[in-house]
Design a protein around this motif. Structure first.
Motif, PDB file in Angstrom:
ATOM      1  N   UNK A   1     -15.447 -30.630 -10.091  1.00 42.21           N
ATOM      2  CA  UNK A   1     -15.654 -29.255 -10.545  1.00 42.21           C
ATOM      3  C   UNK A   1     -16.328 -29.262 -11.916  1.00 42.21           C
ATOM      4  N   UNK A   2     -17.279 -28.374 -12.099  1.00 43.34           N
ATOM      5  CA  UNK A   2     -18.039 -28.281 -13.349  1.00 43.34           C
ATOM      6  C   UNK A   2     -17.104 -27.946 -14.513  1.00 43.34           C
ATOM      7  N   UNK A   3     -16.988 -28.856 -15.476  1.00 46.06           N
ATOM      8  CA  UNK A   3     -16.062 -28.635 -16.590  1.00 46.06           C
ATOM      9  C   UNK A   3     -16.591 -27.614 -17.594  1.00 46.06           C
ATOM     10  N   UNK A   4     -17.875 -27.317 -17.560  1.00 49.50           N
ATOM     11  CA  UNK A   4     -18.446 -26.369 -18.516  1.00 49.50           C
ATOM     12  C   UNK A   4     -18.825 -25.029 -17.888  1.00 49.50           C
ATOM     13  N   UNK A   5     -18.305 -24.761 -16.697  1.00 52.38           N
ATOM     14  CA  UNK A   5     -18.579 -23.462 -16.075  1.00 52.38           C
ATOM     15  C   UNK A   5     -18.025 -22.342 -16.955  1.00 52.38           C
ATOM     16  N   UNK A   6     -18.797 -21.284 -17.129  1.00 52.48           N
ATOM     17  CA  UNK A   6     -18.391 -20.143 -17.962  1.00 52.48           C
ATOM     18  C   UNK A   6     -18.067 -18.949 -17.069  1.00 52.48           C
ATOM     19  N   UNK A   7     -16.877 -18.349 -17.265  1.00 54.91           N
ATOM     20  CA  UNK A   7     -16.490 -17.206 -16.435  1.00 54.91           C
ATOM     21  C   UNK A   7     -16.989 -15.886 -17.039  1.00 54.91           C
ATOM     22  N   UNK A   8     -16.603 -14.779 -16.425  1.00 53.67           N
ATOM     23  CA  UNK A   8     -17.085 -13.467 -16.869  1.00 53.67           C
ATOM     24  C   UNK A   8     -16.585 -13.096 -18.260  1.00 53.67           C
ATOM     25  N   UNK A   9     -15.530 -13.745 -18.710  1.00 57.26           N
ATOM     26  CA  UNK A   9     -14.994 -13.479 -20.041  1.00 57.26           C
ATOM     27  C   UNK A   9     -15.726 -14.276 -21.122  1.00 57.26           C
ATOM     28  N   UNK A  10     -16.614 -15.169 -20.660  1.00 56.39           N
ATOM     29  CA  UNK A  10     -17.343 -16.018 -21.590  1.00 56.39           C
ATOM     30  C   UNK A  10     -16.581 -17.275 -21.968  1.00 56.39           C
ATOM     31  N   UNK A  11     -15.620 -17.671 -21.134  1.00 54.59           N
ATOM     32  CA  UNK A  11     -14.765 -18.812 -21.428  1.00 54.59           C
ATOM     33  C   UNK A  11     -14.962 -19.953 -20.439  1.00 54.59           C
ATOM     34  N   UNK A  12     -14.937 -21.166 -20.966  1.00 53.94           N
ATOM     35  CA  UNK A  12     -14.893 -22.376 -20.151  1.00 53.94           C
ATOM     36  C   UNK A  12     -13.426 -22.759 -19.940  1.00 53.94           C
ATOM     37  N   UNK A  13     -13.194 -23.809 -19.180  1.00 56.96           N
ATOM     38  CA  UNK A  13     -11.817 -24.305 -19.007  1.00 56.96           C
ATOM     39  C   UNK A  13     -11.241 -24.736 -20.354  1.00 56.96           C
ATOM     40  N   UNK A  14     -12.062 -25.375 -21.182  1.00 56.10           N
ATOM     41  CA  UNK A  14     -11.599 -25.818 -22.500  1.00 56.10           C
ATOM     42  C   UNK A  14     -11.204 -24.636 -23.373  1.00 56.10           C
ATOM     43  N   UNK A  15     -12.052 -23.626 -23.415  1.00 56.92           N
ATOM     44  CA  UNK A  15     -11.737 -22.439 -24.210  1.00 56.92           C
ATOM     45  C   UNK A  15     -10.481 -21.740 -23.701  1.00 56.92           C
ATOM     46  N   UNK A  16     -10.359 -21.629 -22.390  1.00 59.26           N
ATOM     47  CA  UNK A  16      -9.199 -20.922 -21.835  1.00 59.26           C
ATOM     48  C   UNK A  16      -7.909 -21.690 -22.085  1.00 59.26           C
ATOM     49  N   UNK A  17      -7.983 -23.022 -22.056  1.00 55.13           N
ATOM     50  CA  UNK A  17      -6.800 -23.838 -22.354  1.00 55.13           C
ATOM     51  C   UNK A  17      -6.333 -23.609 -23.790  1.00 55.13           C
ATOM     52  N   UNK A  18      -7.278 -23.326 -24.674  1.00 58.78           N
ATOM     53  CA  UNK A  18      -6.947 -23.092 -26.079  1.00 58.78           C
ATOM     54  C   UNK A  18      -6.564 -21.633 -26.327  1.00 58.78           C
ATOM     55  N   UNK A  19      -7.396 -20.716 -25.862  1.00 56.74           N
ATOM     56  CA  UNK A  19      -7.193 -19.295 -26.151  1.00 56.74           C
ATOM     57  C   UNK A  19      -5.942 -18.739 -25.472  1.00 56.74           C
TER      58      UNK A  19
ATOM     59  N   UNK B   1     -18.409 -27.915 -28.308  1.00 62.27           N
ATOM     60  CA  UNK B   1     -19.005 -26.935 -29.220  1.00 62.27           C
ATOM     61  C   UNK B   1     -19.516 -25.689 -28.500  1.00 62.27           C
ATOM     62  N   UNK B   2     -19.219 -25.585 -27.218  1.00 62.39           N
ATOM     63  CA  UNK B   2     -19.653 -24.408 -26.453  1.00 62.39           C
ATOM     64  C   UNK B   2     -18.759 -23.226 -26.816  1.00 62.39           C
ATOM     65  N   UNK B   3     -19.335 -22.252 -27.506  1.00 64.76           N
ATOM     66  CA  UNK B   3     -18.558 -21.130 -28.041  1.00 64.76           C
ATOM     67  C   UNK B   3     -18.264 -20.078 -26.983  1.00 64.76           C
ATOM     68  N   UNK B   4     -17.298 -19.201 -27.312  1.00 63.69           N
ATOM     69  CA  UNK B   4     -16.968 -18.094 -26.413  1.00 63.69           C
ATOM     70  C   UNK B   4     -17.986 -16.964 -26.580  1.00 63.69           C
ATOM     71  N   UNK B   5     -17.748 -15.853 -25.911  1.00 67.23           N
ATOM     72  CA  UNK B   5     -18.700 -14.747 -25.956  1.00 67.23           C
ATOM     73  C   UNK B   5     -18.882 -14.137 -27.327  1.00 67.23           C
ATOM     74  N   UNK B   6     -17.944 -14.380 -28.204  1.00 66.30           N
ATOM     75  CA  UNK B   6     -18.033 -13.866 -29.580  1.00 66.30           C
ATOM     76  C   UNK B   6     -18.580 -14.904 -30.554  1.00 66.30           C
ATOM     77  N   UNK B   7     -19.001 -16.040 -30.015  1.00 67.80           N
ATOM     78  CA  UNK B   7     -19.565 -17.079 -30.855  1.00 67.80           C
ATOM     79  C   UNK B   7     -18.532 -17.955 -31.540  1.00 67.80           C
ATOM     80  N   UNK B   8     -17.273 -17.877 -31.085  1.00 71.38           N
ATOM     81  CA  UNK B   8     -16.205 -18.676 -31.691  1.00 71.38           C
ATOM     82  C   UNK B   8     -16.048 -19.971 -30.900  1.00 71.38           C
ATOM     83  N   UNK B   9     -16.148 -21.097 -31.583  1.00 71.02           N
ATOM     84  CA  UNK B   9     -16.088 -22.401 -30.933  1.00 71.02           C
ATOM     85  C   UNK B   9     -14.656 -22.781 -30.566  1.00 71.02           C
ATOM     86  N   UNK B  10     -14.489 -23.779 -29.701  1.00 72.95           N
ATOM     87  CA  UNK B  10     -13.142 -24.274 -29.389  1.00 72.95           C
ATOM     88  C   UNK B  10     -12.381 -24.695 -30.642  1.00 72.95           C
ATOM     89  N   UNK B  11     -13.068 -25.353 -31.574  1.00 69.63           N
ATOM     90  CA  UNK B  11     -12.403 -25.816 -32.800  1.00 69.63           C
ATOM     91  C   UNK B  11     -11.882 -24.642 -33.628  1.00 69.63           C
TER      92      UNK B  11
END
Length: 223
Positions: free
Chosen positions: A151-169, A192-202
């Motif tokens: 499964x694509x680990x960098x897929x972005x959903x409608x919320x602008x989140x990847x799996x990594x971002x969602x695990x954090x957010x 470093x792939x940011x969310x829809x607001x430009x906020x990075x995982x870090x």
């Protein structure tokens, strides 16, 4: 007049017969869903042998396999999948047995769907792959299984989140989510792939005080 009345009566009888057949079929389909919900393999096998449509839908658009998956009824799911049930058939809210098993961490059923044609690119109503909600909910082994499946680990959903971002957010920053972030990073997720607001995982991790996740991200080159 007699002939017209006779034709009318015959038409009514034919209509009643067709309706009865349709009603009987619907009852059998309902019985299949009920058997799936109660993990009743013998009834499932009996109904399928009688010719009940294996991928018939209930009022919510769910197949019997999806009903079995909802309750993690492994025996029923196994019987249905081995009989040819469609693991990608979606209900009215765009859940499929594969997607639901992944999202809910129903690992054994998930593995069966993966070995029986699961569409790794299929998405839920939020536009997310199975990996994204699995990461959010802390299903470590499910995440590992989906990554290994491809499964694509960098897929972005409608919320602008990847799996990594969602695990954090949406995660709690605890041990399970730390492991998941580690798995995603190891699999090559873009740290470093940011969310829809430009906020990075870090930045998301720092704002939530998730120090261990912050360390994992920094070690992977996050900025």
């Amino acid at each position: 007049m007699f002939r017209l009345s006779t034709v009318f009566v015959l038409a009514l009888l034919i209509f009643a017969s067709v309706s009865a057949i349709a009603s009987g079929a619907a009852m059998n389909q309902s019985a299949l869903h009920a058997a799936a919900a109660t993990d009743d393999v013998s009834t499932i096998e009996k109904l399928l042998a009688e010719g009940v449509e294996i991928d018939a839908r209930d009022g919510s658009g769910a197949t019997a396999l999806l009903v079995a998956t909802h309750d993690d009824n492994i025996a029923a799911a196994t019987a249905l999948i081995e009989a040819g049930a469609n693991v990608n058939a979606k209900d009215n809210i765009e859940d499929s047995p594969y997607l639901y098993a992944g999202a809910r961490g129903h690992l054994e059923i998930l593995r069966m769907t993966l070995s029986h044609g699961a569409d790794l690119k299929s998405v839920n109503r939020y536009g997310g792959t199975a990996l994204i909600p699995a990461s959010e909910r802390g299903h470590v082994e499910t995440v590992r299984t989906l990554i290994e499946a491809g499964v694509d680990v960098d897929h972005v959903n409608k919320l602008g989140w990847t799996a990594l971002l969602e695990a954090i957010i949406l995660g709690d920053g605890g041990e399970r989510h730390q492991q998941i972030v580690g798995l995603l990073v190891k699999a090559g997720a873009n740290v470093n792939l940011a969310d829809g607001d430009g906020v990075t995982p870090l930045r998301n991790a720092r704002s939530r005080g998730f120090r261990e996740i912050e360390k994992l991200l920094l070690a992977a080159g996050a900025s």
